[in-house]
Design a protein around this motif. Structure first.
Motif, short mmCIF file in Angstrom:
data_model
loop_
_atom_site.label_atom_id
_atom_site.label_comp_id
_atom_site.label_asym_id
_atom_site.label_seq_id
_atom_site.Cartn_x
_atom_site.Cartn_y
_atom_site.Cartn_z
N PHE A 118 13.13 -10.86 20.00
CA PHE A 118 13.91 -10.54 18.81
C PHE A 118 14.04 -11.75 17.89
O PHE A 118 13.86 -11.65 16.67
N ILE A 119 14.34 -12.92 18.46
CA ILE A 119 14.50 -14.10 17.62
C ILE A 119 13.14 -14.55 17.05
O ILE A 119 13.07 -15.12 15.95
N ALA A 122 12.61 -12.49 13.92
CA ALA A 122 13.36 -13.05 12.79
C ALA A 122 12.69 -14.31 12.26
O ALA A 122 12.59 -14.51 11.04
N VAL A 188 12.83 -7.45 9.32
CA VAL A 188 13.17 -7.64 10.73
C VAL A 188 13.35 -6.28 11.41
O VAL A 188 12.83 -6.04 12.51
N MET A 221 20.88 -11.49 20.41
CA MET A 221 20.35 -12.72 19.84
C MET A 221 20.72 -13.88 20.76
O MET A 221 21.88 -13.99 21.15
N GLY A 225 19.90 -18.43 17.70
CA GLY A 225 20.06 -17.67 16.46
C GLY A 225 21.32 -18.04 15.71
O GLY A 225 21.37 -17.96 14.47
N GLY A 256 19.84 -9.61 12.57
CA GLY A 256 19.62 -9.68 14.02
C GLY A 256 20.92 -9.56 14.78
O GLY A 256 21.02 -8.82 15.77
N SER A 260 22.35 -6.52 17.11
CA SER A 260 22.91 -6.79 18.44
C SER A 260 24.29 -6.16 18.58
O SER A 260 24.65 -5.64 19.64
#
Length: 319
Positions: A118-119, A122, A188, A221, A225, A256, A260
């Motif tokens: 996920f990060i 981004a 994203v 995240m 993040g 992000g 979450s």
């Protein structure tokens, strides 16, 4: 046919598919946005279901086709915003290590954490958009022309529409910082959705190496993040290009943490009798008022984690 030959063939087919989607998206139509958003799917499917070679070939093939069909600049923009991030995400998703190395079950496989994927999404979005912005010369002059075209279109559709000089200046200032923020946030979500759909398709085909991730319990995240978002907020107070990069970071990493937060809400309401009502109310309130986004942002900020998926034992949260 050898595995390498199969990967080459799959990569070529995926590249052609991605290129057709991106070229078609360049033609004004009501489906343009959907086509553009779906362009990452063929590359993701090739990488997730076959190999890195397949996704690399798909990226190269798509760039060549787009370059010949449109312009080399369009091919580079597609590569840094869509094609290369998709190949990188597919590569990360297939990374695994013996689970016993991290205290997991004997003979199991610990897969690359969803939070780290996920990060990376981004981060890829920020790098791609900043690169495109620098190449296009994004700034006050670019936005001024864009807003002038927008206002002229409104006047064409409504002859009574008028804006004062002060209102026009405020609109241009708003668009200058809003565009990179909104575009980063949307991209994203698009790449995350593309990864999720491509993973499901590959699993249904029986070619998936990675087991299904449990998004409500794993979509978080990591703490890194928080630093990226804080850096974006600090940079946003600086004028010029540094400030624009800051707003891009805010859009990418802010969404992000919001995603979450929604995942946390899904996880914590599991098994609750009014779960459906609560979630629908939350989504509806967010769409109508947008203010609840702040709540989900803080919810995501205060629950950072790196979670692992371990084959054979299901989701296994690890610090």
């Amino acid at each position: 046919m050898t595995q390498q030959s199969t990967s080459l063939l799959v990569g070529l087919l995926a590249g052609v598919s991605a290129a057709l989607l991106l070229v078609s998206a360049g033609s004004p139509s009501s489906l343009s946005f959907i086509l553009f958003a779906a362009a990452a799917l063929p590359v993701l499917i090739a990488g997730l279901g076959w190999s890195n070679l397949a996704s690399i070939v798909a990226v190269g093939c798509a760039m060549l086709i787009i370059g010949f069909a449109t312009t080399p600049q369009a091919a580079l923009v597609s590569a840094v915003t869509t094609l290369t991030p998709a190949a990188w995400i597919a590569h990360l998703s297939n990374l695994g290590r013996p689970a016993e190395e991290i205290g997991g079950p004997q003979g199991g496989v610990a897969w690359y954490p969803l939070s780290d994927i996920f990060i990376n999404i981004a981060g890829c979005v920020c790098v791609g958009l900043v690169a495109v912005g620098l190449a296009m010369g994004y700034g006050p002059d670019f936005v001024e022309q864009l807003v002038d075209v927008f206002v002229d279109t409104l006047k064409h559709n409504n002859a009574d529409y008028e804006l004062s000089a002060g209102s026009l200046a405020e609109m241009k200032q708003f668009f200058l910082y809003a565009l990179p923020t909104i575009q980063a946030a949307m991209w994203v979500l698009i790449l995350l959705a593309g990864w999720y759909v491509a993973s499901a398709i590959v699993r249904m085909s029986g070619r998936s190496k990675r087991p299904k991730d449990d998004l409500p319990s794993q979509l978080r995240m990591p703490r890194l993040g928080v630093f990226a978002l804080a850096a974006g907020v600090a940079m946003s107070f600086v004028q010029g290009g540094v400030g624009l990069i800051g707003w891009t970071l805010i859009g990418a990493f802010g969404i992000g943490f919001i995603a979450s937060g929604f995942a946390i809400a899904h996880h914590r309401t599991r098994g609750k009798p009014a779960r459906g009502l609560l979630l629908w109310t939350a989504y509806l309130a967010t769409v109508i008022f947008t203010v609840p986004l702040a709540f989900f942002l803080f919810l995501g900020l205060f629950d950072t984690a790196r979670t692992l998926t371990v084959t054979g034992s299901g989701p296994n949260p690890k610090p």
